[in-house]
Scaffold this motif. Structure first.
Motif, PDB file in Angstrom:
ATOM      1  N   GLN A 161      -6.132  -0.520 -10.362  1.00 44.19           N
ATOM      2  CA  GLN A 161      -6.724  -1.815 -10.005  1.00 44.19           C
ATOM      3  C   GLN A 161      -7.389  -2.407 -11.229  1.00 44.19           C
ATOM      4  O   GLN A 161      -8.034  -1.693 -11.999  1.00 44.19           O
ATOM      5  CB  GLN A 161      -7.760  -1.635  -8.887  1.00 44.19           C
ATOM      6  N   LEU A 162      -7.210  -3.710 -11.400  1.00 43.47           N
ATOM      7  CA  LEU A 162      -7.912  -4.417 -12.479  1.00 43.47           C
ATOM      8  C   LEU A 162      -8.605  -5.603 -11.820  1.00 43.47           C
ATOM      9  O   LEU A 162      -7.926  -6.458 -11.222  1.00 43.47           O
ATOM     10  CB  LEU A 162      -6.917  -4.886 -13.547  1.00 43.47           C
ATOM     11  N   GLY A 163      -9.924  -5.647 -11.855  1.00 41.82           N
ATOM     12  CA  GLY A 163     -10.641  -6.689 -11.118  1.00 41.82           C
ATOM     13  C   GLY A 163     -10.163  -6.685  -9.675  1.00 41.82           C
ATOM     14  O   GLY A 163     -10.123  -5.634  -9.032  1.00 41.82           O
ATOM     15  N   PRO A 164      -9.745  -7.838  -9.151  1.00 43.84           N
ATOM     16  CA  PRO A 164      -9.333  -7.881  -7.739  1.00 43.84           C
ATOM     17  C   PRO A 164      -7.878  -7.453  -7.514  1.00 43.84           C
ATOM     18  O   PRO A 164      -7.436  -7.378  -6.372  1.00 43.84           O
ATOM     19  CB  PRO A 164      -9.481  -9.372  -7.391  1.00 43.84           C
ATOM     20  N   ILE A 165      -7.139  -7.165  -8.584  1.00 42.46           N
ATOM     21  CA  ILE A 165      -5.689  -6.937  -8.445  1.00 42.46           C
ATOM     22  C   ILE A 165      -5.362  -5.456  -8.283  1.00 42.46           C
ATOM     23  O   ILE A 165      -5.518  -4.662  -9.225  1.00 42.46           O
ATOM     24  CB  ILE A 165      -4.918  -7.515  -9.668  1.00 42.46           C
ATOM     25  N   ARG A 166      -4.930  -5.072  -7.082  1.00 41.63           N
ATOM     26  CA  ARG A 166      -4.439  -3.701  -6.841  1.00 41.63           C
ATOM     27  C   ARG A 166      -3.043  -3.589  -7.438  1.00 41.63           C
ATOM     28  O   ARG A 166      -2.212  -4.465  -7.250  1.00 41.63           O
ATOM     29  CB  ARG A 166      -4.332  -3.431  -5.328  1.00 41.63           C
ATOM     30  N   THR A 167      -2.794  -2.531  -8.159  1.00 41.97           N
ATOM     31  CA  THR A 167      -1.526  -2.468  -8.891  1.00 41.97           C
ATOM     32  C   THR A 167      -0.663  -1.261  -8.530  1.00 41.97           C
ATOM     33  O   THR A 167       0.395  -1.071  -9.118  1.00 41.97           O
ATOM     34  CB  THR A 167      -1.807  -2.409 -10.416  1.00 41.97           C
ATOM     35  N   ASP A 168      -1.107  -0.449  -7.559  1.00 37.89           N
ATOM     36  CA  ASP A 168      -0.350   0.782  -7.331  1.00 37.89           C
ATOM     37  C   ASP A 168       0.159   0.942  -5.907  1.00 37.89           C
ATOM     38  O   ASP A 168       0.340   2.060  -5.428  1.00 37.89           O
ATOM     39  CB  ASP A 168      -1.162   2.000  -7.768  1.00 37.89           C
ATOM     40  N   LYS A 169       0.406  -0.191  -5.255  1.00 39.44           N
ATOM     41  CA  LYS A 169       0.934  -0.070  -3.888  1.00 39.44           C
ATOM     42  C   LYS A 169       2.424   0.232  -3.905  1.00 39.44           C
ATOM     43  O   LYS A 169       2.966   0.800  -2.987  1.00 39.44           O
ATOM     44  CB  LYS A 169       0.658  -1.350  -3.108  1.00 39.44           C
ATOM     45  N   ASN A 170       3.087  -0.196  -4.999  1.00 31.98           N
ATOM     46  CA  ASN A 170       4.527   0.033  -5.117  1.00 31.98           C
ATOM     47  C   ASN A 170       4.768   0.795  -6.427  1.00 31.98           C
ATOM     48  O   ASN A 170       5.062   0.197  -7.459  1.00 31.98           O
ATOM     49  CB  ASN A 170       5.242  -1.327  -5.096  1.00 31.98           C
ATOM     50  N   MET A 171       4.580   2.109  -6.348  1.00 35.97           N
ATOM     51  CA  MET A 171       4.610   2.933  -7.570  1.00 35.97           C
ATOM     52  C   MET A 171       6.019   3.075  -8.130  1.00 35.97           C
ATOM     53  O   MET A 171       6.911   3.575  -7.448  1.00 35.97           O
ATOM     54  CB  MET A 171       4.085   4.337  -7.273  1.00 35.97           C
TER      55      MET A 171
END
Ligand code: EPS
Length: 353
Positions: A159-169
């Motif tokens: 996650q960076l700030g409000p952005i989740r980045t690992d839902k689609n690994m």
């Protein structure tokens, strides 16, 4: 007082300030016979380095590592391994205007209160520069773990700030972008968020996750040598770290026991809420650690602060700062995980044979 050393049987000590002539470390306890050279260490250092994209600090350090001792004819000898990296691109004049001021949210204040003086150039030892030597030492630990136990370690930006980045690994893409983002579809969003953030002069926090696979069962010792306790200590010792979770972490608060427990079958565990650690001892499942990094406190946006005489002043920071230090933290958490695991493998071996 010796508070710059980490580990028990695999033990490393780091030294040096961000704007001093050099940074370095001494690793004691590395078993003999491990093949290692400076090029392999540099591979990890490059992953962490500044100046690789417009989203990180533009300080350009070569990070050429010298192996001063402990390696002979390409193999560790069992004696202390000393590593040294010269600082070649420090611009200390950027710090002239804050040498008598405390940046709110920064270690400036507490270093001053504790020691009565501080190396204000580049934050001295509170700088992210210190993490370089953790990565260098970690490169040796991860090689040893891989060669001897097949342990694989991989971190990513979750996650960076409000952005989740690992839902689609998509594991294979992590190294393809400057964020260590595991979802290529999220990279454009990260880029525009970071461009706007940089323009605004502000900074943001991040969550960085790491997994270790093929971890031997039995690492960690109850009750004051728990593997998870040592991992929390290792991650929290990284400058700018503010929180650590193991496995389900703080989500366990809302879970029911029926949900949290990892059911066991002959084929293995059916889930991994425990993060690979039960009772402080590795279970053989993947070890999962998540670390929160705060937003960088060195900002060009003015704010209210104090100087060393107690006067209220306006604080503005110049220089080449990371708008999100978490972007470069993936190799650092990987290194800390490797360092803790290696220490625990040696400790387990010492007690259990
Ligand atoms: C840092 C500020 C910047 C970064 C530095 C960490 O340094 P300076 O102000 O001297 O340009 O470049 O990071 C590194 C040098 C590094 O190798 O990670 C800080 O305030 O923490």
């Amino acid at each position: 007082m010796s508070h710059n050393t980490f580990g028990h049987l695999f033990r490393f000590t780091t030294f040096g300030e961000s704007h001093g002539p050099a940074i370095g470390c001494v690793i004691d306890g590395c078993p003999p016979g491990l093949e290692i050279d400076a090029t392999e260490i540099k591979v990890q250092l490059v992953r962490r380095a500044t100046g690789k994209s417009r989203y990180t600090s533009q300080r350009r350090e070569k990070d050429d590592v010298q192996i001063l001792s402990g390696v002979f004819k390409g193999k560790t000898t069992g004696t202390p391994i000393a590593l040294l990296i010269e600082n070649t691109d420090a611009k200390s004049k950027d710090y002239e205007n804050i040498k008598r001021q405390f940046r709110p949210g920064h270690a400036d204040f507490t270093y001053w209160k504790k020691y009565g003086l501080r190396d204000y150039r580049g934050g001295g030892r509170s700088s992210a520069r210190e993490t370089t030597m953790r990565v260098a030492a970690g490169a040796i630990a991860r090689k040893w773990l891989k060669v001897n136990h097949g342990v694989e370690i991989q971190g990513w930006l979750a996650q960076l700030g409000p952005i989740r980045t690992d839902k689609n690994m998509r594991w294979e893409t992590i190294e393809d972008n400057p964020f260590f983002c595991p979802d290529p579809d999220k990279v454009p969003e990260l880029e525009s968020f970071m461009d706007a953030l940089r323009k605004s002069g502000d900074s943001v926090g991040a969550r960085v996750n790491v997994v270790a696979r093929n971890v031997p069962v039995g690492l960690g010792a109850p009750v004051y040598g728990k593997l998870d306790a040592d991992l929390a200590s290792a991650m929290m010792s990284i400058n700018a770290a503010k929180g650590v979770e193991i496995g389900a972490g703080f989500d366990c608060i809302a879970q029911k026991g029926t949900q949290h427990r990892d059911e066991m079958t002959k084929e293995g565990f059916l889930s991994n809420h425990a993060g690979g650690i039960l009772g402080g001892i590795s279970s053989g499942q993947d070890v999962l650690v998540s670390t929160a990094f705060k937003p960088t406190s060195s900002l060009r946006i003015p704010c209210r602060g104090l100087d060393i005489d107690g006067n209220e002043v306006e604080v503005v920071t110049h220089g080449r700062h990371d708008p999100c230090v978490g972007i470069r933290a993936t190799p650092i958490v990987e290194a800390m995980l490797a360092l803790v695991l290696m220490d625990h493998v040696l400790r387990h071996r010492a007690q259990n044979g």
